[in-house]
Design a protein around this motif. Structure first.
Motif, PDB file in Angstrom:
ATOM      1  N   HIS A   9      -3.962  18.111   8.182  1.00 37.46           N
ATOM      2  CA  HIS A   9      -4.942  18.309   7.117  1.00 37.46           C
ATOM      3  C   HIS A   9      -4.334  17.952   5.764  1.00 37.46           C
ATOM      4  CE1 HIS A   9      -7.991  20.241   9.663  1.00 37.46           C
ATOM      5  NE2 HIS A   9      -6.953  20.755  10.325  1.00 37.46           N
ATOM      6  N   LYS A  10      -5.192  17.512   4.871  1.00 37.18           N
ATOM      7  CA  LYS A  10      -4.729  17.107   3.542  1.00 37.18           C
ATOM      8  C   LYS A  10      -4.036  18.279   2.858  1.00 37.18           C
ATOM      9  CE  LYS A  10      -9.250  17.907   1.349  1.00 37.18           C
ATOM     10  NZ  LYS A  10     -10.340  17.268   0.565  1.00 37.18           N
ATOM     11  N   GLY A  11      -2.901  17.965   2.236  1.00 40.19           N
ATOM     12  CA  GLY A  11      -2.123  18.987   1.540  1.00 40.19           C
ATOM     13  C   GLY A  11      -1.229  19.813   2.430  1.00 40.19           C
ATOM     14  N   LYS A  12      -1.317  19.629   3.759  1.00 43.00           N
ATOM     15  CA  LYS A  12      -0.536  20.419   4.694  1.00 43.00           C
ATOM     16  C   LYS A  12       0.722  19.668   5.152  1.00 43.00           C
ATOM     17  CE  LYS A  12      -3.353  23.911   4.659  1.00 43.00           C
ATOM     18  NZ  LYS A  12      -2.937  25.197   4.062  1.00 43.00           N
ATOM     19  N   SER A  13       1.661  20.455   5.693  1.00 40.31           N
ATOM     20  CA  SER A  13       2.932  19.892   6.149  1.00 40.31           C
ATOM     21  C   SER A  13       3.168  20.258   7.601  1.00 40.31           C
ATOM     22  CB  SER A  13       4.097  20.420   5.302  1.00 40.31           C
ATOM     23  OG  SER A  13       3.947  20.067   3.950  1.00 40.31           O
ATOM     24  N   VAL A  14       4.015  19.462   8.250  1.00 42.74           N
ATOM     25  CA  VAL A  14       4.425  19.754   9.612  1.00 42.74           C
ATOM     26  C   VAL A  14       5.915  19.441   9.730  1.00 42.74           C
ATOM     27  CG1 VAL A  14       3.798  17.432  10.438  1.00 42.74           C
ATOM     28  CG2 VAL A  14       3.960  19.332  12.071  1.00 42.74           C
ATOM     29  N   LYS A  15       6.629  20.264  10.470  1.00 48.67           N
ATOM     30  CA  LYS A  15       8.059  20.066  10.680  1.00 48.67           C
ATOM     31  C   LYS A  15       8.309  19.451  12.051  1.00 48.67           C
ATOM     32  CE  LYS A  15       9.737  23.671   7.563  1.00 48.67           C
ATOM     33  NZ  LYS A  15      10.300  22.688   6.602  1.00 48.67           N
ATOM     34  N   SER A  20      -2.533  12.598   0.969  1.00 51.46           N
ATOM     35  CA  SER A  20      -3.758  11.827   0.746  1.00 51.46           C
ATOM     36  C   SER A  20      -4.918  12.774   0.483  1.00 51.46           C
ATOM     37  CB  SER A  20      -4.055  10.952   1.958  1.00 51.46           C
ATOM     38  OG  SER A  20      -4.505  11.744   3.051  1.00 51.46           O
ATOM     39  N   ASN A  21      -6.065  12.220   0.275  1.00 52.96           N
ATOM     40  CA  ASN A  21      -7.272  13.021   0.018  1.00 52.96           C
ATOM     41  C   ASN A  21      -8.094  13.249   1.275  1.00 52.96           C
ATOM     42  OD1 ASN A  21      -6.826  13.272  -2.795  1.00 52.96           O
ATOM     43  ND2 ASN A  21      -7.612  11.188  -3.098  1.00 52.96           N
ATOM     44  N   GLU A  22      -7.534  12.855   2.432  1.00 56.05           N
ATOM     45  CA  GLU A  22      -8.269  12.995   3.678  1.00 56.05           C
ATOM     46  C   GLU A  22      -7.378  13.600   4.756  1.00 56.05           C
ATOM     47  OE1 GLU A  22      -9.647   9.160   4.769  1.00 56.05           O
ATOM     48  OE2 GLU A  22     -10.974   8.914   3.032  1.00 56.05           O
ATOM     49  N   LYS A  63       0.841  -1.185   0.000  1.00 57.06           N
ATOM     50  CA  LYS A  63       0.000   0.000   0.000  1.00 57.06           C
ATOM     51  C   LYS A  63       0.880   1.240   0.000  1.00 57.06           C
ATOM     52  CE  LYS A  63      -3.642  -2.346   2.619  1.00 57.06           C
ATOM     53  NZ  LYS A  63      -4.442  -2.338   3.870  1.00 57.06           N
ATOM     54  N   GLU A  64       0.380   2.306  -0.607  1.00 61.10           N
ATOM     55  CA  GLU A  64       1.165   3.534  -0.695  1.00 61.10           C
ATOM     56  C   GLU A  64       1.060   4.334   0.596  1.00 61.10           C
ATOM     57  OE1 GLU A  64       0.152   5.809  -4.088  1.00 61.10           O
ATOM     58  OE2 GLU A  64       0.867   4.313  -5.521  1.00 61.10           O
ATOM     59  N   SER A  65       2.134   5.040   0.899  1.00 60.65           N
ATOM     60  CA  SER A  65       2.143   5.904   2.071  1.00 60.65           C
ATOM     61  C   SER A  65       1.325   7.159   1.790  1.00 60.65           C
ATOM     62  CB  SER A  65       3.577   6.287   2.434  1.00 60.65           C
ATOM     63  OG  SER A  65       3.586   7.314   3.397  1.00 60.65           O
ATOM     64  N   PRO A  66       0.523   7.606   2.759  1.00 59.78           N
ATOM     65  CA  PRO A  66      -0.241   8.838   2.566  1.00 59.78           C
ATOM     66  C   PRO A  66       0.574  10.101   2.870  1.00 59.78           C
ATOM     67  CG  PRO A  66      -0.796   7.876   4.670  1.00 59.78           C
ATOM     68  CD  PRO A  66       0.170   6.929   4.020  1.00 59.78           C
ATOM     69  N   ILE A  67       1.831   9.920   3.226  1.00 59.38           N
ATOM     70  CA  ILE A  67       2.669  11.081   3.527  1.00 59.38           C
ATOM     71  C   ILE A  67       3.949  11.027   2.700  1.00 59.38           C
ATOM     72  CG2 ILE A  67       1.790  11.237   5.896  1.00 59.38           C
ATOM     73  CD1 ILE A  67       4.537  10.093   6.821  1.00 59.38           C
ATOM     74  N   THR A  68       4.560  12.180   2.531  1.00 56.74           N
ATOM     75  CA  THR A  68       5.941  12.251   2.044  1.00 56.74           C
ATOM     76  C   THR A  68       6.814  12.696   3.202  1.00 56.74           C
ATOM     77  OG1 THR A  68       5.679  14.551   1.308  1.00 56.74           O
ATOM     78  CG2 THR A  68       5.259  12.784  -0.321  1.00 56.74           C
TER      79      THR A  68
END
Length: 819
Positions: free
Chosen positions: A99-105, A50-52, A21-26
């Motif tokens: 949230h979808k499309g968002k990043s965290v450090k 991901s889309n969620e 399965k693919e990872s929902p994160i990079t």
């Protein structure tokens, strides 16, 4: 049934990939700084692709060398240690949401310093809390800037590389050529006036007893398109020692004579191995001179100074397939490397099928996402979390059939395989595998379950191994420990017998046993009282005595790392000396005061294999450049460092400290143990080590080995410099002859960096090899194969000049000059 199981094993990667399965994160990673307080700062950037929206029910895992990693108290994530070197990163608060499309450090700090990618994170995978299926997760690592690297005196600056290249590629050698200069160098060559045309076919003639040698010669001739039934003769024969031209060397069992005349070639040796060495010399001479179409006539007398010229390949920490190991053996054999020491088990893996104990490979040869390690080991060093993906170096083992074929192939090349059963430390994979065996059998066959108990369930001892483990030592008080080891030894002996190949001896490990690993074991305390053993160090001595006696009683000798022959009572030494065929001495670092160990062991009557960390550890990085893979704990090793080794003058084998500070070579031997004249015969060989913590594929194995091991090939055959030899000529030969041959045969290899200097406002550069190209930029960008080609001094411009060596389809690390 066995063939069916093997077939299923080979298909497992296909089934594994089908369900990935693919990872929902990079995941991105960057080294921010190395700090004065002996810490470094890094940052992960996690992005939800991901889309969620993602709540807190997930984590990602990664490998890194054991470190204490801390995050800021306000960080929404925690970093926890599952096992030394295996980390979990998870949201700290159950209310967390990405949230979808968002990043965290995720910024973290760790103790120590980080200068190279090999010490950074690797092997990442993602999993949801409710679905522990590992999902591969690539770490996008930002290039490490030279600005954040802690530069020691041996860092490859522009000036450092320029001075080094001037030494090994001097203008005085321009156009230098010697048709008989090969690796290792032949000792005596008397060149004639004629030539032997190479634009012809050859046929090999030999007595029946020299069938192996004939087959080897015919194989390389056929590969070169030079074989024919009725061609120019190459005659192979045994010779009497009494007629040897060099009377001083006639007692050397590798002595051979090679005569090249206008009408053919004659190779004579005092043993079959000697004849094979002569064939390998001819192989190199033909290869080197093939383009000219002729070979000068000559009489060659040659022999080896040391009869053990080896390489240790670690397939436990990261796996290499039998097929790749065979390819490596074939190439090493061309340079008269005649031993491969196979390190097939360690804390992180067991890689050899043993009849009757399938758990060793079912558990010990598989690694992935797990916290309990009931069915397989947790992931170490790298991988993708999938224990059934046999395309990674995490998973895999040699079947019995593969190992037997490996032995046969090596024997056909004149290479002996020495197996290592690493004990009593470095045994975590054994312990985990045998615990799984116990759990599998305890409810159905308790007697079988208890057959190989090598631990004490009531042991509360606290210890830490050199690699950070707290559970990696066999309990010597358990009868199951020696029962298990004897079973393994018996199975290894059977495999050699089935291969019809001589078992030289069994290496028993013996190194890096943590201090007091059994101090709180009730079983051990009782055992010590019964045996009259006062300390756990006494237990180690008992172990090496008992295990080596088991092997001796089967008619075989043993080898072991340096610790296995040190700090014993004289009574124990008297028993061990005749059993040991080789003590492998690695600690030769002057600032650790370990460089006396090899000569101390030799003077104590043990046969010594020199494994100098500062000359022969292939897994050490070529240099401290941040893009060079490899370890740094023992310094840095390249082909020139291995060439620098002097087996009978060991204190003159290393000229700097680990960090490049020059040593006082005039006084370095003062007060140190000297090798006695009588003990010189106990220095029996040299060996290169390739431990594989930083290996990710077999290309990297070859990158570490070539050309680094070739200095050892020379020094094992010729312990001292021959007349006319120099470091520059050695390097010249590597670039002009050896590397092109490696390229033609499909092997990977390393090439050196260029030097940069500015003189009288002009930019000048040099490379390690006259044939190489230097490509450069003056605007701070990375050089490519399309960047300007440096051929002559040009006007210096730009604040940041970068250059790379390009040669034979390879490119070096980048040299930088800041102005």
């Amino acid at each position: 049934m066995k063939k069916l199981l093997l077939f299923i094993t080979l298909l497992m990667p296909l089934f594994a990939f089908a369900s990935v399965k693919e990872s929902p994160i990079t995941l991105d990673w960057e080294l921010l700084s190395n700090n004065k307080d002996n810490t470094y700062d890094c940052v992960f950037t996690v992005k939800n692709i991901s889309n969620e929206n993602m709540n807190a029910d997930w984590a990602f895992y990664f490998n890194s060398f054991p470190r204490t990693m801390t995050v800021d108290k306000n960080c929404p994530f925690t970093i926890t240690i599952i096992q030394p070197g295996y980390f979990k990163v998870a949201p700290k608060d159950a209310t967390f949401c990405l949230h979808k499309g968002k990043s965290v450090k995720i910024k973290y700090s760790a103790k120590g310093f980080l200068n190279m990618y090999s010490y950074g994170p690797d092997g990442a995978h993602f999993a949801f809390t409710t679905d522990q299926t590992a999902r591969p997760l690539k770490i996008n690592r930002k290039p490490i800037s030279s600005d954040v690297v802690l530069k020691r005196q041996n860092y490859p600056t522009a000036a450092y590389m320029f001075a080094k290249n001037e030494e090994i590629n001097p203008a005085s050698l321009k156009g230098y050529e010697n048709p008989f200069e090969i690796l290792p160098a032949v000792k005596e060559v008397k060149q004639g006036d004629g030539t032997l045309s190479l634009n012809r076919k050859f046929s090999v003639k030999a007595d029946e007893i020299l069938q192996r040698e004939r087959n080897y010669a015919e194989k390389f001739l056929a590969k070169a398109g030079m074989s024919a039934t009725n061609g120019t003769p190459i005659q192979l024969s045994l010779m009497s020692r009494s007629v040897a031209k060099n009377a001083a060397a006639r007692d050397n069992h590798e002595y051979y004579e090679l005569n090249i005349n206008n009408n053919g070639v004659e190779i004579k040796g005092v043993s079959k191995d000697a004849v094979l060495n002569g064939v390998k010399t001819l192989q190199q001479l033909i290869t080197k001179n093939a383009a000219k179409g002729k070979l000068p006539t000559a009489e060659i007398c040659d022999w080896a100074d040391l009869h053990y010229r080896g390489m240790m390949l670690d397939i436990a920490r990261n796996f290499s397939t039998a097929e790749n190991a065979m390819r490596l053996v074939e190439k090493l054999a061309e340079f008269k490397i005649n031993i491969m020491h196979l390190h097939f088990c360690d804390d992180e893996g067991w890689r050899l099928e043993i009849n009757g104990i399938p758990e060793l490979t079912q558990v010990g040869a598989r690694r992935g996402l797990t916290t309990g390690e009931k069915d397989y080991m947790c992931q170490f060093y790298n991988g993708n979390g999938n224990p059934n993906d046999f395309t990674t170096t995490s998973n895999g083992y040699f079947t019995r059939e593969q190992f037997i074929n490996f032995l046969k192939l090596a024997q056909s090349c004149g290479v002996q395989i020495i197996p290592e059963v690493e004990t009593p430390g470095h045994a975590r994979a054994i312990i985990k595998s045998l615990k799984a065996r116990y759990n599998n059998l305890k409810d159905t066959d308790l007697k079988a379950a208890e057959e190989y108990i090598v631990w004490d369930d009531d042991d509360t001892s606290k210890y830490t191994s050199a690699q950070g483990y707290h559970d990696n030592v066999l309990n010597v008080a358990q009868e199951g420990t020696f029962r298990f080891l004897e079973k393994v030894v018996d199975e290894i002996i059977l495999m050699y017998q089935e291969a019809d190949v001589e078992l030289p001896y069994i290496h028993v490990g013996g190194d890096e046993v943590p201090r007091n690993p059994w101090a709180e074991s009730p079983v051990m305390n009782k055992f010590m009282a019964e045996k009259g053993l006062k300390t756990t160090r006494d237990v180690e001595e008992y172990f090496i005595d008992h295990f080596s006696k088991i092997i001796e009683d089967k008619g075989y000798k043993v080898g072991g790392w340096q610790e296995s022959a040190m700090k014993h009572s004289e009574a124990t030494h008297k028993k061990l000396r005749p059993r040991f065929e080789g003590v492998y001495c690695w600690n030769t670092v002057p600032e650790w005061k370990g460089d006396t160990i090899p000569y101390s062991n030799a003077n104590n009557g043990y046969k010594v294999i020199l494994c100098n960390v500062s000359n022969f550890y292939l897994d050490l990085a070529y240099n401290p450049h941040q893009d060079e893979p490899g370890l740094t704990w023992g310094g840095y090793v390249d082909e020139l460092r291995s060439w620098d080794a002097r087996p009978f003058d060991i204190y003159q084998s290393t000229f700097t400290t680990i960090n490049g500070k020059p040593l006082d070579m005039a006084n370095i031997e003062k007060g140190k143990v000297q090798l006695t004249e009588e003990s010189k015969r106990n220095i029996v060989g040299v060996q290169a080590q390739l431990f594989t913590e930083t290996i990710r594929n077999f290309d990297m194995v070859e990158y570490y080995v070539f050309p680094k091991i070739l200095g050892l090939a020379e020094r094992g055959w010729n312990c001292d410099l021959l007349p006319g030899q120099s470091k520059a000529k050695f390097s010249r030969m590597l670039g002009a002859y050896v590397m092109p041959k490696l390229k033609a045969d499909g092997y990977n290899f390393h090439i050196g960096m260029p030097g940069i200097a500015v003189e009288n406002g002009k930019l000048i550069m040099n490379s390690p090899y006259p044939e190489a190209e230097i490509r450069y930029t003056t605007n701070g960008t990375e050089p490519t194969a399309d960047s300007p080609l440096w051929t002559a001094p040009v006007k210096a411009k730009g604040k940041l000049i970068k250059a790379k060596t390009f040669y034979l389809g390879k490119q070096s690390c980048t040299t930088e000059l800041k102005r």
